[in-house]
Design a protein around this motif. Sequence first.
Motif, mmCIF file in Angstrom:
data_model
loop_
_atom_site.group_PDB
_atom_site.id
_atom_site.type_symbol
_atom_site.label_atom_id
_atom_site.label_comp_id
_atom_site.label_asym_id
_atom_site.label_seq_id
_atom_site.Cartn_x
_atom_site.Cartn_y
_atom_site.Cartn_z
ATOM 1 N N UNK A 73 5.730 19.234 -7.433
ATOM 2 C CA UNK A 73 5.873 17.795 -7.666
ATOM 3 C C UNK A 73 7.183 17.524 -8.403
ATOM 4 N N UNK A 74 7.779 16.372 -8.103
ATOM 5 C CA UNK A 74 8.976 15.947 -8.831
ATOM 6 C C UNK A 74 8.540 15.222 -10.110
ATOM 7 N N UNK A 100 4.003 9.575 -6.314
ATOM 8 C CA UNK A 100 4.748 10.496 -7.173
ATOM 9 C C UNK A 100 6.179 10.036 -7.387
ATOM 10 N N UNK A 101 6.966 10.915 -8.008
ATOM 11 C CA UNK A 101 8.356 10.575 -8.301
ATOM 12 C C UNK A 101 9.255 10.935 -7.121
ATOM 13 N N UNK A 137 15.428 8.189 -10.488
ATOM 14 C CA UNK A 137 14.093 8.776 -10.337
ATOM 15 C C UNK A 137 13.120 7.610 -10.283
ATOM 16 N N UNK A 138 12.422 7.488 -9.165
ATOM 17 C CA UNK A 138 11.557 6.332 -8.940
ATOM 18 C C UNK A 138 10.107 6.776 -8.998
ATOM 19 N N UNK A 150 3.550 3.712 -12.741
ATOM 20 C CA UNK A 150 4.061 3.565 -11.382
ATOM 21 C C UNK A 150 4.890 2.281 -11.326
ATOM 22 N N UNK A 151 6.029 2.366 -10.694
ATOM 23 C CA UNK A 151 6.944 1.228 -10.664
ATOM 24 C C UNK A 151 8.106 1.398 -11.635
ATOM 25 N N UNK A 152 7.982 2.373 -12.542
ATOM 26 C CA UNK A 152 9.071 2.633 -13.485
ATOM 27 C C UNK A 152 10.179 3.425 -12.796
#
Lengths: 404, 339
Positions: free
Chosen positions: B185-186, B132-133, B126-127, B102-104
Amino acid sequence: MIKLNLACGTAVMLLAWAPYVQAKDVAIAAGEGAQMRLQEALIMAEPGDTLVLDAGKFVLSDGLSLDVDGVTIRGAGMDRTVLDFTGQMDAGEGLLVTSDGVTLRDFALENPKGDGIKSKGADNIVYHRVRVTWTGGPSASNGAYGIYPVESTNVLIDGVKVSGASDAGIYVGQSSKITVRNSIAEANVAGIEIENSRDALVENNMAVRNTGGILVFDLPNLPVMGGGNVILRRNLVVDNDTANFAPPGNIVASIRRGTGILVMANDGVLIEDNVLSNNPTAHVMVIAYTQPYEDERYNPFARNVVVGENAFGRGGDDPQMGGAEMLVAAFGGALPPVMWDGVSQGDTGLTVSEGVTGWSLNLAKPGQDPATGQPAPLDVPQPGYSFDTASVGAPAELEARLTS
Amino acid sequence: MRPRNVLLVLAAASLGAAALAAPLAAPRAVNDIAVSQTPLPGKLSDFGFFADPLRQFPSSGVTAYRLNTPLYSDGAEKLRFLYLPEGTSAGSDGEGLLVLPVGAALIKTFAFGEGDDRRLIETRVLLHRADGWTALPYRWNDAQTEATLAIAGGRVNLTTPEGEAISYRVPNKNQCKECHGVGGEVIPIGPKARNLSTAWLQGMVTSGHLDRVPSGSDKLPVWEHRSDAEAASVARAYLDVNCAHCHRPGATASNSGLDLRWEQDDPQALGIGKRPVAAGRGSGGLLFDVVPGKSGESILAHRMKSLEPGVAMPELGKSTVDKDGVAAVEQWIREMPSR
């Protein structure tokens, strides 16, 4: 411009029990920049919101999509608010819905390049008084499906109108708990099609001037199979005599012009209280899946199909099949209303109510060449299979949205 | 105000102070708040992924990468980057997607033109957030100084490397999900170990950004060197990268029953002898997705060669036919033994 019409404080208080307390109306006008304004509104909508499309023609260059739960898209009427996809450059459908609890009502789509409205994995969806039209009439270059819910649970389609689809006007696939009613499917290859789906109620519709009026199919090699528990009642299935204009390769390209109701490879289908007239091949056709396939999970037989009392008018007088002239002559000028291929799995084959007449090809197994059949008048038992009416159709809570 | 919001306000305030103190308006360090918290950052520069946006020089913590076999996008040059927040690292999961914390963020810029004529068209991010993304598209301005959020997508007239003048489509936010969605989900598509070079992965391990070089890495052929690889391997890699994000269970085209993932080995699922389901006129009058030995009778190749909406595949992000991709798939079909 997007206008936010927030409900007044009193209304918010009155609606405080509702699931979406901050629901708002977002008005969108036709005209310049409709593509961006409408798509942006679809993305920025919040659950419970209503996108209010003004009357007028929305000229669109690309497919639209909605992925927010609980949104309503409401136009000013299926003849007043028109989403025009004649110049569409991208996407496989006019409008794609991928969220749950969506209501689509009172607008039209014209000339989408692919499908009209596709709702995929979109549970609890309502289509109400939506129109999808390919304005040039039947053509192989029209899109495939008009109204196209797939892989969804709880689907209510009420008062829609589709014409010109080169596959099926109203197509429900790989879904369950479905109601299609009060709708008009005209001049499509297939009017209404229920495919690889369960618990479907198809009632009070008009299927006219299609190649085939109402189809109930189960096909192999799909993620969801085992279609059945379908009731077709009180439909007007009339004048389905349009030449088949489906591109070859699709299953509906094999539909004979003049088919009223076709059941292929399903388990538990009741056909009663319909009016069928002027369907030149057959008012009702019940057959096993005809093609070779490789899929151990698939059952190609039509099982527990019941033809109850229906009003059969003229029909079967110009059947599109080999040996038609001899057959018609043998039956005295027209084939009787029900055609069966004779293929049954054990004792689960076709049954018909007293007085319903028909004929059978008396084939022995799925995929057998019809030319090797032994046509003879239908001789099958009366129905013993019982249908639970309460088990078919969309749940009652979807109906509440029609009156709101 | 809830404690988390207080923290957010404080964090934003301190960031603002830092920006005022810095000599340049654009931050050179990545803004972790923008990556993981801000609902919809309005500008690409809000993230600070690039030390030099025009030249696409990444900021600290942002690493460029390439894929062995890339997704075709009208011939766009694609510049791909992975951002890992300080103190975090990626994990390996066999030949599949790298496990990103998370955070990538994954950043991909689409450009057309060579050298000084290169124009940046769009950058998609894409965060990876706590819930989630999130996928967002940013469109570059004419001055090439900034890219702004294009939530509803857009169109850009440009000329491809092949010299075709096209109306290039920037996807809208929903369309990001149409390709990146699995089971609602993405998720990322590109950085699967099998499509990343061992050398790059080793470099990530050495720099402390990856736990180990995953087994099963570097399996897909390098596209420019495809003439050295088996036709089936090239075509299956192409289909995996270009088609299988939709044509797989749980994704946008799941209802077709066609599953074009690299790991799929059931001939029916791959379309061999499979009849179309919802292809409509997309079938082009052909009976099967893939007919061994006969690319001209295969719907798969027919739809790849079309530009007509409703027929063309992929449905999104395609204004030109990928001639090399078509050639690779056609060769695979031609060389396929009859069944």
